[in-house]
Design an enzyme around this catalytic site. Structure first.
Site, PDB file in Angstrom:
ATOM      1  N   LYS A   1      56.477 -45.585 -30.517  1.00  0.00           N
ATOM      2  CA  LYS A   1      57.933 -45.506 -30.577  1.00  0.00           C
ATOM      3  C   LYS A   1      58.472 -46.916 -30.362  1.00  0.00           C
ATOM      4  O   LYS A   1      58.487 -47.434 -29.249  1.00  0.00           O
ATOM      5  CB  LYS A   1      58.477 -44.561 -29.507  1.00  0.00           C
ATOM      6  CG  LYS A   1      59.980 -44.353 -29.604  1.00  0.00           C
ATOM      7  CD  LYS A   1      60.465 -43.320 -28.599  1.00  0.00           C
ATOM      8  CE  LYS A   1      61.887 -42.873 -28.887  1.00  0.00           C
ATOM      9  NZ  LYS A   1      62.861 -43.939 -28.908  1.00  0.00           N
TER      10      LYS A   1
ATOM     11  N   ARG B   1      71.322 -45.233 -38.862  1.00  0.00           N
ATOM     12  CA  ARG B   1      71.452 -43.774 -38.751  1.00  0.00           C
ATOM     13  C   ARG B   1      72.904 -43.363 -38.610  1.00  0.00           C
ATOM     14  O   ARG B   1      73.233 -42.192 -38.735  1.00  0.00           O
ATOM     15  CB  ARG B   1      70.577 -43.219 -37.634  1.00  0.00           C
ATOM     16  CG  ARG B   1      70.771 -43.867 -36.321  1.00  0.00           C
ATOM     17  CD  ARG B   1      69.700 -43.416 -35.387  1.00  0.00           C
ATOM     18  NE  ARG B   1      70.096 -42.168 -34.737  1.00  0.00           N
ATOM     19  CZ  ARG B   1      69.490 -41.674 -33.678  1.00  0.00           C
ATOM     20  NH1 ARG B   1      68.441 -42.281 -33.177  1.00  0.00           N
ATOM     21  NH2 ARG B   1      69.902 -40.565 -33.118  1.00  0.00           N
TER      22      ARG B   1
ATOM     23  N   GLU C   1      61.624 -48.751 -38.197  1.00  0.00           N
ATOM     24  CA  GLU C   1      62.377 -49.334 -37.089  1.00  0.00           C
ATOM     25  C   GLU C   1      62.346 -50.855 -37.253  1.00  0.00           C
ATOM     26  O   GLU C   1      61.261 -51.435 -37.403  1.00  0.00           O
ATOM     27  CB  GLU C   1      61.705 -48.899 -35.775  1.00  0.00           C
ATOM     28  CG  GLU C   1      62.534 -49.117 -34.546  1.00  0.00           C
ATOM     29  CD  GLU C   1      63.514 -47.976 -34.219  1.00  0.00           C
ATOM     30  OE1 GLU C   1      63.686 -47.035 -35.024  1.00  0.00           O
ATOM     31  OE2 GLU C   1      64.131 -48.053 -33.145  1.00  0.00           O
TER      32      GLU C   1
ATOM     33  N   ARG D   1      66.904 -48.105 -36.113  1.00  0.00           N
ATOM     34  CA  ARG D   1      66.344 -47.312 -37.201  1.00  0.00           C
ATOM     35  C   ARG D   1      67.063 -47.648 -38.502  1.00  0.00           C
ATOM     36  O   ARG D   1      68.287 -47.693 -38.551  1.00  0.00           O
ATOM     37  CB  ARG D   1      66.515 -45.825 -36.894  1.00  0.00           C
ATOM     38  CG  ARG D   1      65.864 -44.930 -37.919  1.00  0.00           C
ATOM     39  CD  ARG D   1      65.888 -43.523 -37.404  1.00  0.00           C
ATOM     40  NE  ARG D   1      65.189 -42.596 -38.256  1.00  0.00           N
ATOM     41  CZ  ARG D   1      64.849 -41.374 -37.855  1.00  0.00           C
ATOM     42  NH1 ARG D   1      65.138 -40.976 -36.629  1.00  0.00           N
ATOM     43  NH2 ARG D   1      64.226 -40.552 -38.666  1.00  0.00           N
TER      44      ARG D   1
ATOM     45  N   LYS E   1      59.356 -36.862 -28.541  1.00  0.00           N
ATOM     46  CA  LYS E   1      59.179 -38.201 -27.985  1.00  0.00           C
ATOM     47  C   LYS E   1      58.648 -38.112 -26.556  1.00  0.00           C
ATOM     48  O   LYS E   1      59.003 -37.192 -25.804  1.00  0.00           O
ATOM     49  CB  LYS E   1      60.468 -39.016 -28.067  1.00  0.00           C
ATOM     50  CG  LYS E   1      61.645 -38.413 -27.392  1.00  0.00           C
ATOM     51  CD  LYS E   1      62.921 -39.156 -27.785  1.00  0.00           C
ATOM     52  CE  LYS E   1      64.122 -38.400 -27.239  1.00  0.00           C
ATOM     53  NZ  LYS E   1      65.394 -38.781 -27.793  1.00  0.00           N
TER      54      LYS E   1
ATOM     55  N   ARG F   1      67.158 -31.972 -34.957  1.00  0.00           N
ATOM     56  CA  ARG F   1      66.392 -32.387 -33.786  1.00  0.00           C
ATOM     57  C   ARG F   1      65.508 -31.208 -33.431  1.00  0.00           C
ATOM     58  O   ARG F   1      65.892 -30.315 -32.704  1.00  0.00           O
ATOM     59  CB  ARG F   1      67.350 -32.715 -32.635  1.00  0.00           C
ATOM     60  CG  ARG F   1      66.676 -33.400 -31.464  1.00  0.00           C
ATOM     61  CD  ARG F   1      67.660 -33.650 -30.351  1.00  0.00           C
ATOM     62  NE  ARG F   1      68.616 -34.699 -30.617  1.00  0.00           N
ATOM     63  CZ  ARG F   1      68.344 -36.000 -30.540  1.00  0.00           C
ATOM     64  NH1 ARG F   1      67.150 -36.410 -30.219  1.00  0.00           N
ATOM     65  NH2 ARG F   1      69.278 -36.893 -30.791  1.00  0.00           N
TER      66      ARG F   1
ATOM     67  N   GLU G   1      52.481 -41.568 -32.635  1.00  0.00           N
ATOM     68  CA  GLU G   1      52.976 -42.786 -33.292  1.00  0.00           C
ATOM     69  C   GLU G   1      53.731 -43.642 -32.296  1.00  0.00           C
ATOM     70  O   GLU G   1      54.486 -43.107 -31.485  1.00  0.00           O
ATOM     71  CB  GLU G   1      53.926 -42.392 -34.430  1.00  0.00           C
ATOM     72  CG  GLU G   1      53.453 -42.867 -35.765  1.00  0.00           C
ATOM     73  CD  GLU G   1      54.378 -42.465 -36.887  1.00  0.00           C
ATOM     74  OE1 GLU G   1      53.856 -41.894 -37.855  1.00  0.00           O
ATOM     75  OE2 GLU G   1      55.580 -42.714 -36.822  1.00  0.00           O
TER      76      GLU G   1
ATOM     77  N   PHE H   1      57.810 -45.776 -40.897  1.00  0.00           N
ATOM     78  CA  PHE H   1      57.179 -44.518 -40.497  1.00  0.00           C
ATOM     79  C   PHE H   1      57.454 -43.349 -41.431  1.00  0.00           C
ATOM     80  O   PHE H   1      56.937 -42.263 -41.226  1.00  0.00           O
ATOM     81  CB  PHE H   1      57.498 -44.148 -39.042  1.00  0.00           C
ATOM     82  CG  PHE H   1      58.970 -44.157 -38.686  1.00  0.00           C
ATOM     83  CD1 PHE H   1      59.794 -43.109 -39.043  1.00  0.00           C
ATOM     84  CD2 PHE H   1      59.498 -45.207 -37.959  1.00  0.00           C
ATOM     85  CE1 PHE H   1      61.128 -43.099 -38.688  1.00  0.00           C
ATOM     86  CE2 PHE H   1      60.847 -45.217 -37.598  1.00  0.00           C
ATOM     87  CZ  PHE H   1      61.666 -44.151 -37.969  1.00  0.00           C
TER      88      PHE H   1
HETATM   89  P1  AMP Z   1      65.820 -41.534 -29.416  1.00  0.00           P
HETATM   90  O1  AMP Z   1      66.747 -42.570 -29.963  1.00  0.00           O
HETATM   91  O2  AMP Z   1      65.411 -41.769 -27.995  1.00  0.00           O
HETATM   92  O3  AMP Z   1      66.290 -40.120 -29.688  1.00  0.00           O
HETATM   93  O4  AMP Z   1      64.435 -41.661 -30.216  1.00  0.00           O
HETATM   94  C1  AMP Z   1      64.362 -41.477 -31.581  1.00  0.00           C
HETATM   95  C2  AMP Z   1      64.376 -42.821 -32.274  1.00  0.00           C
HETATM   96  O5  AMP Z   1      63.167 -43.524 -32.058  1.00  0.00           O
HETATM   97  C3  AMP Z   1      64.441 -42.728 -33.774  1.00  0.00           C
HETATM   98  O6  AMP Z   1      65.732 -42.460 -34.230  1.00  0.00           O
HETATM   99  C4  AMP Z   1      63.944 -44.088 -34.204  1.00  0.00           C
HETATM  100  O7  AMP Z   1      65.023 -44.998 -34.216  1.00  0.00           O
HETATM  101  C5  AMP Z   1      63.036 -44.506 -33.075  1.00  0.00           C
HETATM  102  N1  AMP Z   1      61.617 -44.636 -33.467  1.00  0.00           N
HETATM  103  C6  AMP Z   1      60.821 -45.653 -33.099  1.00  0.00           C
HETATM  104  N2  AMP Z   1      59.581 -45.505 -33.572  1.00  0.00           N
HETATM  105  C7  AMP Z   1      59.568 -44.347 -34.276  1.00  0.00           C
HETATM  106  C8  AMP Z   1      58.571 -43.651 -34.999  1.00  0.00           C
HETATM  107  N3  AMP Z   1      57.314 -44.095 -35.095  1.00  0.00           N
HETATM  108  N4  AMP Z   1      58.927 -42.491 -35.596  1.00  0.00           N
HETATM  109  C9  AMP Z   1      60.182 -42.012 -35.493  1.00  0.00           C
HETATM  110  N5  AMP Z   1      61.164 -42.632 -34.819  1.00  0.00           N
HETATM  111  C10 AMP Z   1      60.872 -43.793 -34.208  1.00  0.00           C
END
Ligand code: AMP
Length: 586
Positions: A250, A271, A301, A255, A424, A418, A248, A341
C-alpha cells in the site's frame, strides 16, 4: 423550461432534510424537465455545468462576481462585500440586495440560456476574458429574479448548498424515469463507470434502463475508484478472502487513473475526478513511453520516489506536487514514481469483469517497467504468517501497509464500491496508537485561552454511504500546529453554514457548522460507545453511537479526498469490533 423552476426546486431542497422528501422534490423537478434538458439539469443539481471530470472551470473570482452584483444592483462593490461578509454567502447577499432593486421582476431566464451563458463564461480565455466574463454574468443578473440570483452566484462560487449529492440525484432519476427503486443499481453501475450523470440521464430517458445497462467503460471517462475495507488482523483478512489473497504494497501517495484515448492523448485523473496531467507531466511521459496498449485505463499510486536509491518518500512530499505554478521546479525537486496496480481497459476491451489475477497479468503485459514506472509489489499468500511477513516487509520498504486483494476467479473490479474484495492492513508503526481514519470536518468550536480567535476543536464525522449522510464521531483539538490552527478558518470559510447542513447527523451544537468538504487524517486511540455521537448509531448498542477517544490530527490534510471518500461508519464499526476481540495492550 424556465430557470425559475430549477431555482424554486433548489429553494425547497435547501429547506428539506428528510432523504425521502429530498428525493421526492428532486423527482418533481426532474419530471418537469424536458428530455433534452435533463442532462443539463442533472449537472446543475450537482453544482456543475458539465461532468466534473471535464474540468470545466467558470474561472470567475469572487471579486469579479461581487462587481457583477454591484452593477446589477447599482450598489458599490464595497457594500456588496460587506453584505457577503455579513451573510457568509455571496448568493444570499445578492438575493437580499436584489430584493430591494429587482423585487417585482418577472422570471424570464430559460435553463438553456443560463447553461449556454455559463458555458461562455467558462470558455472566455485570454487577456480580456475577465471583462467578458463580467459582462456575461452581468447580463444574466440583469434578467434574474432575486431567488435566481441566489443560485446563479452560488453555482459560480462552487457552493450550491442544497444538501444533496449524486446518490440522491440517482435515487430521484430511478424514481421518475426508471420505474422505481429497482432501477437504482443499474443507474449507479453506469454512473460508477462513466462518472457522467448527464450521460446516464440521457440514456435513461431515451432508451430506458436497458440503454443505461449498455453504458460501457471507455477511455476518457474516469471510472470511480474501487475502495478497500479495513481489518487489522491477518487471520481475519484471510478468512474474509477465502484463505488466500494477493498481498500488495500500500503506497502512500496520490491515486491516479491514467487514460490513453484513441488519439494517443494521456489524461490523469485523481479519485476526486480532477485532471492533473499538467501537475504530473513526468508521469504522463513515463506512461507515454512505457504503456503498451494504444487505448488504455491504468490505475496506480504516484509516490515521491528516489529511484536511484530505490527509496519511497513520505506522503507530504508528493502533495507538494499538487500545485498550479512552478511545476518545472517541482518536477525537478520532487521526483515521483508511478506504482501501477490496475488495468481496467486495454485495446477496445473492458477488463473490469475479469478477476484480479487476470487483470494483474494483463497489467504486467501492458506496462514496460522502468526506474520510475513500476508495478505494485505483490505476493500471493495463503497463511497468516506469510501475510504478516509481507506486511513487515512493506512497512520496512516505506509503505503504509498492505492492500490484500481477493484472487477469487469470480470477482471483477467494483467501481465506486468499498467492498470486502480489497482489505487494507494499515498500522501506524510510528506511534503506539493503532490506526488512522480520514474524517470530514462538519463543525467547529471557538477557541478559548491561548486559542482565542482560532478554532479550539473541530467536530468530525464519518460517511454513511447508505444514507448519504455524515455522522459525527469525535471532537478533535489535538495535533494541530499553530500554523494549522491559523490556516483552518480560511480553509473552512467557504464551507461555513449558519445551520446544520442536511447531510450532517449530529447531536451537539458547534459554534459553526460546515458543509462536509475538508477531510483530515486522525489518529484514534480508542473507540467507545457514546450517547452523544451518531456514527453507527444503534448498530452496536441501542441509543448509542461510536465515539473516538483521544483523537489527534496527524498533520495530513487529505486534500486528495472528497468528503464522500472519508472513512465510513462501517469501517468504524469494524475497527470497534476488531478492538473488542483483542487484548487491550495490542
Ligand atoms: P485509504 O485511502 O486508506 O482508504 O486506502 C486506499 C488507497 O490506498 C487507495 O485509494 C490508493 O490510493 C492507495 N493504494 C496504495 N497502494 C495501493 C494498491 N496496491 N492497491 C490499491 N490501492 C492502493
Amino acid at each position: 423550461m424556465e430557470y425559475r423552476t430549477v431555482a424554486e426546486a433548489y429553494r425547497d431542497l435547501e429547506q428539506t432534510s428528510s432523504r425521502l422528501a429530498l428525493i421526492d422534490r428532486l423527482g418533481e423537478l426532474l419530471a418537469a424537465t424536458p428530455a433534452t434538458l435533463l442532462p443539463t439539469v442533472c449537472y446543475l443539481c450537482q453544482g456543475l455545468i458539465a461532468p466534473q471530470f471535464a474540468g470545466v472551470d467558470l474561472g470567475l473570482a469572487e471579486k469579479l462576481a461581487v462587481r457583477a452584483v454591484a452593477t446589477a444592483t447599482g450598489i458599490s462593490p464595497g457594500q456588496v462585500t460587506g453584505s457577503v461578509q455579513e451573510t457568509g454567502d455571496l448568493g444570499l447577499a445578492a438575493e437580499q440586495l436584489m430584493s430591494a432593486t429587482a423585487a417585482g421582476r418577472a422570471a424570464s431566464l430559460q435553463v438553456s440560456a443560463v447553461a449556454a451563458t455559463l458555458r461562455q463564461i467558462a470558455d472566455a480565455e485570454g487577456p480580456r476574458s475577465q471583462g467578458r466574463k463580467l459582462d456575461l454574468l452581468g447580463g444574466l443578473l440583469a434578467r434574474a429574479t432575486p431567488l435566481e440570483a441566489r443560485y446563479l452566484l452560488r453555482l459560480i462560487s462552487g457552493e450550491l448548498r442544497l444538501g444533496i449529492g449524486t446518490p440522491t440525484i440517482l435515487d430521484a432519476l430511478a424514481q421518475v424515469h426508471g420505474g422505481g427503486r429497482a432501477a437504482r443499481p443499474a443507474l449507479e453501475r453506469a454512473y460508477n463507470i462513466c462518472c457522467d450523470l448527464g450521460q446516464v440521464a440521457s440514456a435513461l430517458v431515451s432508451g430506458g434502463v436497458v440503454a443505461v445497462e449498455q453504458i460501457r467503460v471507455r477511455p476518457g471517462n474516469p471510472v470511480r475508484a474501487m475502495l478497500a475495507q479495513r481489518l487489522s488482523d491477518a487471520d481475519e483478512i484471510l478468512v474474509k478472502l477465502g484463505g488466500r489473497c494477493a498481498a500488495e504494497y500500500k503506497y502512500d501517495g496520490v491515486r491516479i487513473q491514467a487514460h490513453r484515448t484513441a488519439d494517443g492523448a494521456i489524461e490523469l485523473f485523481t479519485r476526486r475526478l480532477e485532471r492533473v496531467s499538467a501537475q504530473f507531466p513526468d508521469v504522463v511521459a513515463l506512461l507515454a513511453a512505457g504503456l503498451g496498449p494504444a487505448e488504455a485505463i491504468v490505475e496506480g499510486e504516484v509516490v515521491a520516489y528516489d529511484a536511484a536509491a530505490g527509496e519511497l518518500r513520505p506522503f507530504g512530499e508528493v502533495m507538494t506536487r499538487r500545485r498550479k505554478h512552478g511545476i518545472d521546479i517541482a518536477v525537478r525537486d520532487v521526483p515521483v514514481g508511478l506504482f501501477c496496480f490496475e488495468l481496467l481497459f486495454a485495446d477496445g476491451q473492458d477488463l473490469t469483469q475479469l478477476p484480479y489475477p487476470q487483470r494483474r497479468a494483463r497489467l504486467a503485459g501492458a506496462v514496460t517497467v522502468s526506474a520510475q514506472l513500476r508495478l505494485a509489489t505483490a505476493t500471493e499468500v495463503t497463511n497468516a504468517a506469510a501475510l504478516e511477513a509481507a506486511f513487515g516487509q512493506a512497512v520496512a520498504d516505506g509503505c503504509e501497509g498492505l492492500v490484500c486483494k481477493s484472487v477469487s476467479p469470480d470477482t471483477g473490479y467494483r467501481a465506486g464500491a468499498r467492498g470486502w474484495l480489497w482489505i487494507k492492513l494499515k498500522r501506524d508503526y510510528r506511534t503506539e496508537l493503532s490506526d488512522t481514519v480520514d474524517l470530514a470536518v462538519v463543525g467547529a468550536f471557538a477557541g478559548r485561552g491561548r486559542r482565542v480567535g482560532v478554532y479550539g476543536a473541530l467536530l468530525l464525522a464519518a460517511y454513511d454511504p447508505d444514507a448519504d449522510v455524515f455522522r459525527t464521531v469525535t471532537k478533535c483539538g489535538a495535533g494541530f500546529t499553530d500554523a494549522d490552527l491559523a490556516a483552518l478558518p480560511a480553509r473552512l470559510a467557504p464551507l461555513a453554514r449558519p445551520d446544520k447542513p442536511a447531510t450532517v447527523d449530529a447531536r451537539q451544537q458547534p459554534d459553526v457548522w460546515f458543509e462536509p468538504g475538508l477531510v483530515l487524517e486522525i489518529l484514534s486511540a480508542e473507540l467507545t460507545l457514546s450517547p452523544t455521537y451518531t456514527a453507527a448509531w444503534g448498530e452496536i448498542k441501542e441509543n448509542a453511537g461510536l465515539a473516538m477517544r483521544f483523537p489527534r490530527f496527524t498533520g495530513r490534510w487529505r486534500d486528495d479526498k472528497s468528503a464522500r471518500d472519508a472513512s465510513t461508519t462501517r469501517e468504524l464499526t469494524e475497527l470497534y469490533r476488531t478492538a473488542q476481540r483483542k487484548p487491550a495492550s495490542t
